[in-house]
Design a protein around this motif. Structure first.
Motif, PDB file in Angstrom:
ATOM      1  N   ILE A  61       1.003  -1.226  -0.004  1.00 11.52           N
ATOM      2  CA  ILE A  61       0.025   0.073  -0.016  1.00 11.52           C
ATOM      3  C   ILE A  61       0.934   1.346  -0.030  1.00 11.52           C
ATOM      4  O   ILE A  61       1.713   1.367   0.745  1.00 11.52           O
ATOM      5  CB  ILE A  61      -0.902   0.100   1.147  1.00 11.52           C
ATOM      6  CG1 ILE A  61      -1.729  -1.115   1.299  1.00 11.52           C
ATOM      7  CG2 ILE A  61      -1.701   1.331   1.302  1.00 11.52           C
ATOM      8  CD1 ILE A  61      -2.432  -1.375   2.578  1.00 11.52           C
ATOM      9  N   ALA A  62       0.632   2.215  -1.014  1.00  9.37           N
ATOM     10  CA  ALA A  62       1.588   3.333  -1.171  1.00  9.37           C
ATOM     11  C   ALA A  62       0.638   4.356  -1.337  1.00  9.37           C
ATOM     12  O   ALA A  62      -0.479   4.454  -1.784  1.00  9.37           O
ATOM     13  CB  ALA A  62       2.656   3.123  -2.238  1.00  9.37           C
ATOM     14  N   VAL A  63       1.094   5.671  -1.195  1.00 10.02           N
ATOM     15  CA  VAL A  63       0.331   6.944  -1.583  1.00 10.02           C
ATOM     16  C   VAL A  63       1.386   7.948  -2.355  1.00 10.02           C
ATOM     17  O   VAL A  63       2.544   7.804  -2.403  1.00 10.02           O
ATOM     18  CB  VAL A  63       0.004   7.639   0.065  1.00 10.02           C
ATOM     19  CG1 VAL A  63      -0.846   6.949   0.819  1.00 10.02           C
ATOM     20  CG2 VAL A  63       1.475   8.055   0.673  1.00 10.02           C
ATOM     21  N   GLY A  65       5.886  10.673  -2.282  1.00  9.46           N
ATOM     22  CA  GLY A  65       4.805   9.451  -1.589  1.00  9.46           C
ATOM     23  C   GLY A  65       5.756   8.388  -1.438  1.00  9.46           C
ATOM     24  O   GLY A  65       6.808   8.208  -1.437  1.00  9.46           O
ATOM     25  N   GLY A  66       5.106   7.382  -0.761  1.00  6.84           N
ATOM     26  CA  GLY A  66       5.723   6.075  -0.484  1.00  6.84           C
ATOM     27  C   GLY A  66       4.863   5.188   0.420  1.00  6.84           C
ATOM     28  O   GLY A  66       3.711   5.243   0.411  1.00  6.84           O
ATOM     29  N   ARG A  67       5.613   4.358   0.962  1.00  7.45           N
ATOM     30  CA  ARG A  67       4.964   3.143   1.754  1.00  7.45           C
ATOM     31  C   ARG A  67       3.982   3.536   3.000  1.00  7.45           C
ATOM     32  O   ARG A  67       4.740   4.152   3.546  1.00  7.45           O
ATOM     33  CB  ARG A  67       5.994   2.090   2.271  1.00  7.45           C
ATOM     34  CG  ARG A  67       5.565   0.894   2.739  1.00  7.45           C
ATOM     35  CD  ARG A  67       6.718   0.024   3.089  1.00  7.45           C
ATOM     36  NE  ARG A  67       7.515  -0.616   1.985  1.00  7.45           N
ATOM     37  CZ  ARG A  67       7.477  -1.835   1.850  1.00  7.45           C
ATOM     38  NH1 ARG A  67       7.102  -2.809   2.795  1.00  7.45           N
ATOM     39  NH2 ARG A  67       8.123  -2.254   0.617  1.00  7.45           N
ATOM     40  N   LEU A 117      -9.012  13.485  -2.596  1.00  6.94           N
ATOM     41  CA  LEU A 117      -8.654  12.322  -3.353  1.00  6.94           C
ATOM     42  C   LEU A 117      -8.371  12.657  -4.845  1.00  6.94           C
ATOM     43  O   LEU A 117      -9.635  12.905  -5.563  1.00  6.94           O
ATOM     44  CB  LEU A 117      -9.478  11.337  -2.878  1.00  6.94           C
ATOM     45  CG  LEU A 117      -8.840   9.888  -3.348  1.00  6.94           C
ATOM     46  CD1 LEU A 117      -7.737   9.445  -2.924  1.00  6.94           C
ATOM     47  CD2 LEU A 117     -10.267   8.927  -3.129  1.00  6.94           C
ATOM     48  N   VAL A 118      -7.438  12.232  -5.467  1.00  6.23           N
ATOM     49  CA  VAL A 118      -7.185  12.099  -6.939  1.00  6.23           C
ATOM     50  C   VAL A 118      -7.628  11.002  -7.524  1.00  6.23           C
ATOM     51  O   VAL A 118      -8.596  10.662  -8.204  1.00  6.23           O
ATOM     52  CB  VAL A 118      -5.598  12.551  -7.246  1.00  6.23           C
ATOM     53  CG1 VAL A 118      -5.425  12.014  -8.671  1.00  6.23           C
ATOM     54  CG2 VAL A 118      -5.449  13.893  -6.735  1.00  6.23           C
ATOM     55  N   GLY A 119      -7.207   9.725  -6.662  1.00  8.77           N
ATOM     56  CA  GLY A 119      -7.620   8.503  -7.130  1.00  8.77           C
ATOM     57  C   GLY A 119      -6.845   7.329  -6.782  1.00  8.77           C
ATOM     58  O   GLY A 119      -5.896   7.482  -5.994  1.00  8.77           O
ATOM     59  N   ILE A 120      -7.183   6.151  -7.082  1.00 10.04           N
ATOM     60  CA  ILE A 120      -6.566   4.957  -6.807  1.00 10.04           C
ATOM     61  C   ILE A 120      -6.165   4.150  -7.722  1.00 10.04           C
ATOM     62  O   ILE A 120      -6.946   3.955  -8.740  1.00 10.04           O
ATOM     63  CB  ILE A 120      -7.555   3.919  -5.968  1.00 10.04           C
ATOM     64  CG1 ILE A 120      -8.193   4.691  -4.614  1.00 10.04           C
ATOM     65  CG2 ILE A 120      -7.038   2.586  -5.464  1.00 10.04           C
ATOM     66  CD1 ILE A 120      -9.371   3.927  -3.869  1.00 10.04           C
ATOM     67  N   TYR A 121      -4.908   3.811  -7.631  1.00  7.12           N
ATOM     68  CA  TYR A 121      -4.107   3.149  -9.073  1.00  7.12           C
ATOM     69  C   TYR A 121      -3.818   1.841  -8.733  1.00  7.12           C
ATOM     70  O   TYR A 121      -2.596   1.678  -7.710  1.00  7.12           O
ATOM     71  CB  TYR A 121      -3.041   4.089  -9.340  1.00  7.12           C
ATOM     72  CG  TYR A 121      -3.473   5.627  -9.610  1.00  7.12           C
ATOM     73  CD1 TYR A 121      -3.860   5.899 -10.996  1.00  7.12           C
ATOM     74  CD2 TYR A 121      -3.747   6.492  -8.791  1.00  7.12           C
ATOM     75  CE1 TYR A 121      -4.360   7.018 -11.347  1.00  7.12           C
ATOM     76  CE2 TYR A 121      -4.299   7.589  -8.947  1.00  7.12           C
ATOM     77  CZ  TYR A 121      -4.611   7.934 -10.542  1.00  7.12           C
ATOM     78  OH  TYR A 121      -5.066   8.992 -10.537  1.00  7.12           O
ATOM     79  N   PHE A 143       0.029  -0.545  -6.250  1.00  9.39           N
ATOM     80  CA  PHE A 143      -0.987  -0.025  -5.699  1.00  9.39           C
ATOM     81  C   PHE A 143      -0.902   1.232  -4.778  1.00  9.39           C
ATOM     82  O   PHE A 143      -0.109   1.272  -3.754  1.00  9.39           O
ATOM     83  CB  PHE A 143      -1.423  -1.085  -4.717  1.00  9.39           C
ATOM     84  CG  PHE A 143      -2.811  -0.933  -4.018  1.00  9.39           C
ATOM     85  CD1 PHE A 143      -3.962  -1.345  -4.454  1.00  9.39           C
ATOM     86  CD2 PHE A 143      -2.526  -0.176  -2.595  1.00  9.39           C
ATOM     87  CE1 PHE A 143      -5.017  -0.826  -3.770  1.00  9.39           C
ATOM     88  CE2 PHE A 143      -3.722   0.212  -1.880  1.00  9.39           C
ATOM     89  CZ  PHE A 143      -5.099  -0.243  -2.641  1.00  9.39           C
ATOM     90  N   SER A 144      -1.553   2.457  -5.336  1.00 11.18           N
ATOM     91  CA  SER A 144      -1.082   3.604  -4.673  1.00 11.18           C
ATOM     92  C   SER A 144      -2.281   4.623  -4.517  1.00 11.18           C
ATOM     93  O   SER A 144      -3.231   4.454  -5.807  1.00 11.18           O
ATOM     94  CB  SER A 144      -0.102   4.253  -5.409  1.00 11.18           C
ATOM     95  OG  SER A 144       0.156   5.716  -5.032  1.00 11.18           O
TER      96      SER A 144
END
Length: 156
Positions: free
Chosen positions: A20-22, A48-50, A78-82, A100-101
Protein backbone atom coordinates in the motif's frame (compact mmCIF):
# COMPACT_ATOMS: atom_id res chain seq x y z
CA UNK A 1 18.37 0.00 -4.12
CA UNK A 2 17.49 0.37 -7.78
CA UNK A 3 14.11 -0.10 -9.39
CA UNK A 4 12.99 -0.91 -12.91
CA UNK A 5 9.44 -0.03 -13.89
CA UNK A 6 7.54 -2.20 -16.36
CA UNK A 7 4.34 -0.85 -17.89
CA UNK A 8 2.17 -2.91 -20.25
CA UNK A 9 5.25 -5.04 -20.98
CA UNK A 10 4.52 -8.70 -21.77
CA UNK A 11 8.12 -9.56 -20.79
CA UNK A 12 7.82 -8.00 -17.33
CA UNK A 13 8.60 -10.24 -14.38
CA UNK A 14 5.62 -11.57 -12.43
CA UNK A 15 4.85 -9.64 -9.23
CA UNK A 16 5.59 -11.32 -5.91
CA UNK A 17 4.36 -8.54 -3.59
CA UNK A 18 1.95 -5.67 -3.24
CA UNK A 19 2.48 -2.69 -0.95
CA UNK A 20 0.00 0.00 0.00
CA UNK A 21 1.52 3.30 -1.08
CA UNK A 22 0.49 6.94 -1.40
CA UNK A 23 1.42 9.92 -3.52
CA UNK A 24 0.73 13.64 -3.15
CA UNK A 25 -0.50 16.04 -5.83
CA UNK A 26 0.56 19.42 -4.38
CA UNK A 27 0.18 22.74 -6.17
CA UNK A 28 1.61 26.01 -4.87
CA UNK A 29 0.01 29.46 -5.22
CA UNK A 30 1.50 29.77 -8.70
CA UNK A 31 -0.08 26.44 -9.81
CA UNK A 32 3.34 24.73 -9.91
CA UNK A 33 3.42 21.02 -9.05
CA UNK A 34 5.68 19.65 -6.32
CA UNK A 35 7.84 16.86 -7.77
CA UNK A 36 10.88 14.86 -6.80
CA UNK A 37 13.49 13.12 -8.90
CA UNK A 38 13.61 9.57 -7.55
CA UNK A 39 17.00 8.16 -6.58
CA UNK A 40 15.97 4.56 -7.35
CA UNK A 41 14.97 4.96 -11.01
CA UNK A 42 15.80 8.55 -12.02
CA UNK A 43 12.22 9.46 -12.97
CA UNK A 44 10.47 12.59 -11.78
CA UNK A 45 7.50 11.67 -9.62
CA UNK A 46 4.98 12.91 -7.13
CA UNK A 47 6.27 12.58 -3.57
CA UNK A 48 4.98 9.56 -1.68
CA UNK A 49 5.75 6.12 -0.43
CA UNK A 50 4.87 3.11 1.68
CA UNK A 51 2.07 3.05 4.24
CA UNK A 52 3.24 2.07 7.74
CA UNK A 53 1.34 0.24 10.45
CA UNK A 54 -0.40 2.56 12.91
CA UNK A 55 -0.94 5.36 10.38
CA UNK A 56 -4.00 6.55 8.54
CA UNK A 57 -3.51 6.96 4.81
CA UNK A 58 -3.55 10.75 5.16
CA UNK A 59 -0.87 10.57 7.87
CA UNK A 60 1.21 8.48 5.47
CA UNK A 61 1.02 11.06 2.69
CA UNK A 62 1.91 13.89 5.09
CA UNK A 63 4.89 11.93 6.49
CA UNK A 64 6.18 10.74 3.12
CA UNK A 65 5.91 14.19 1.52
CA UNK A 66 7.83 15.78 4.39
CA UNK A 67 10.47 13.02 4.36
CA UNK A 68 11.09 13.27 0.62
CA UNK A 69 10.71 17.02 0.07
CA UNK A 70 10.90 18.97 3.36
CA UNK A 71 7.40 20.30 2.64
CA UNK A 72 4.62 19.80 5.21
CA UNK A 73 1.24 19.30 3.54
CA UNK A 74 -2.41 19.20 4.50
CA UNK A 75 -4.59 16.72 2.61
CA UNK A 76 -7.50 18.37 0.80
CA UNK A 77 -8.95 15.57 -1.32
CA UNK A 78 -8.53 12.37 -3.28
CA UNK A 79 -7.19 12.21 -6.84
CA UNK A 80 -7.60 8.46 -7.23
CA UNK A 81 -6.64 4.87 -6.56
CA UNK A 82 -4.12 3.27 -8.92
CA UNK A 83 -3.82 -0.53 -8.96
CA UNK A 84 -2.90 -1.46 -12.51
CA UNK A 85 -1.56 -5.06 -12.53
CA UNK A 86 0.25 -4.22 -15.79
CA UNK A 87 2.53 -1.81 -13.91
CA UNK A 88 5.13 -3.67 -11.88
CA UNK A 89 8.30 -2.44 -10.23
CA UNK A 90 11.28 -4.79 -10.00
CA UNK A 91 13.86 -4.08 -7.29
CA UNK A 92 17.42 -5.34 -7.22
CA UNK A 93 16.68 -7.41 -4.09
CA UNK A 94 14.27 -9.65 -6.06
CA UNK A 95 11.02 -8.00 -5.03
CA UNK A 96 8.63 -7.40 -7.93
CA UNK A 97 5.78 -5.22 -6.77
CA UNK A 98 2.39 -4.67 -8.38
CA UNK A 99 1.30 -1.04 -8.36
CA UNK A 100 -1.12 -0.05 -5.61
CA UNK A 101 -1.16 3.63 -4.77
CA UNK A 102 -3.65 6.14 -3.45
CA UNK A 103 -3.02 9.66 -4.74
CA UNK A 104 -4.18 12.57 -2.58
CA UNK A 105 -4.56 16.28 -3.31
CA UNK A 106 -2.76 18.38 -0.74
CA UNK A 107 -1.59 21.91 -0.11
CA UNK A 108 1.74 23.02 1.32
CA UNK A 109 1.47 24.56 4.78
CA UNK A 110 5.13 24.78 5.91
CA UNK A 111 8.68 23.80 5.15
CA UNK A 112 11.23 24.41 2.43
CA UNK A 113 12.32 22.11 -0.42
CA UNK A 114 15.21 19.78 0.40
CA UNK A 115 16.36 16.43 -0.93
CA UNK A 116 16.50 13.10 0.89
CA UNK A 117 17.81 9.56 0.41
CA UNK A 118 14.82 8.98 -1.92
CA UNK A 119 14.93 12.28 -3.83
CA UNK A 120 17.92 13.69 -5.66
CA UNK A 121 15.96 16.80 -6.62
CA UNK A 122 12.86 18.58 -5.29
CA UNK A 123 11.25 21.05 -7.68
CA UNK A 124 8.09 23.06 -8.21
CA UNK A 125 7.29 22.45 -11.89
CA UNK A 126 5.05 24.83 -13.88
CA UNK A 127 2.28 22.97 -15.69
CA UNK A 128 3.76 24.01 -19.05
CA UNK A 129 7.09 22.44 -18.04
CA UNK A 130 5.70 19.01 -17.16
CA UNK A 131 6.13 17.73 -20.71
CA UNK A 132 9.86 18.54 -20.54
CA UNK A 133 10.72 16.16 -17.69
CA UNK A 134 11.02 12.36 -17.61
CA UNK A 135 7.90 11.06 -15.85
CA UNK A 136 6.71 7.44 -15.84
CA UNK A 137 3.32 6.95 -17.59
CA UNK A 138 1.64 5.83 -14.34
CA UNK A 139 2.67 9.09 -12.64
CA UNK A 140 1.71 11.11 -15.71
CA UNK A 141 -1.79 9.61 -15.37
CA UNK A 142 -2.01 10.79 -11.74
CA UNK A 143 -0.84 14.24 -12.74
CA UNK A 144 -3.47 14.46 -15.50
CA UNK A 145 -6.16 13.37 -13.04
CA UNK A 146 -4.88 15.79 -10.39
CA UNK A 147 -5.44 18.75 -12.68
CA UNK A 148 -9.03 17.61 -13.34
CA UNK A 149 -10.73 19.11 -10.31
CA UNK A 150 -14.19 18.73 -11.88
CA UNK A 151 -14.01 14.91 -12.08
CA UNK A 152 -14.69 12.32 -9.38
CA UNK A 153 -11.73 10.37 -8.01
CA UNK A 154 -10.19 7.91 -10.47
CA UNK A 155 -10.00 4.20 -9.65
CA UNK A 156 -8.82 0.99 -11.28
Amino acid sequence: MTRTDYFNDPDAPRPNSIVIAVSAFVLDDEERLLMIRRTDNGYYALPGGRHELGETMTQTVVRETKEETGIVVEVTGLVGIYSNPDHVMAYDDGEVRQEFSICFRARAVAGAPRTSDESSEVVWVPRAGLSDIDVHPSIRLRIDHGFRTDAPPYYT
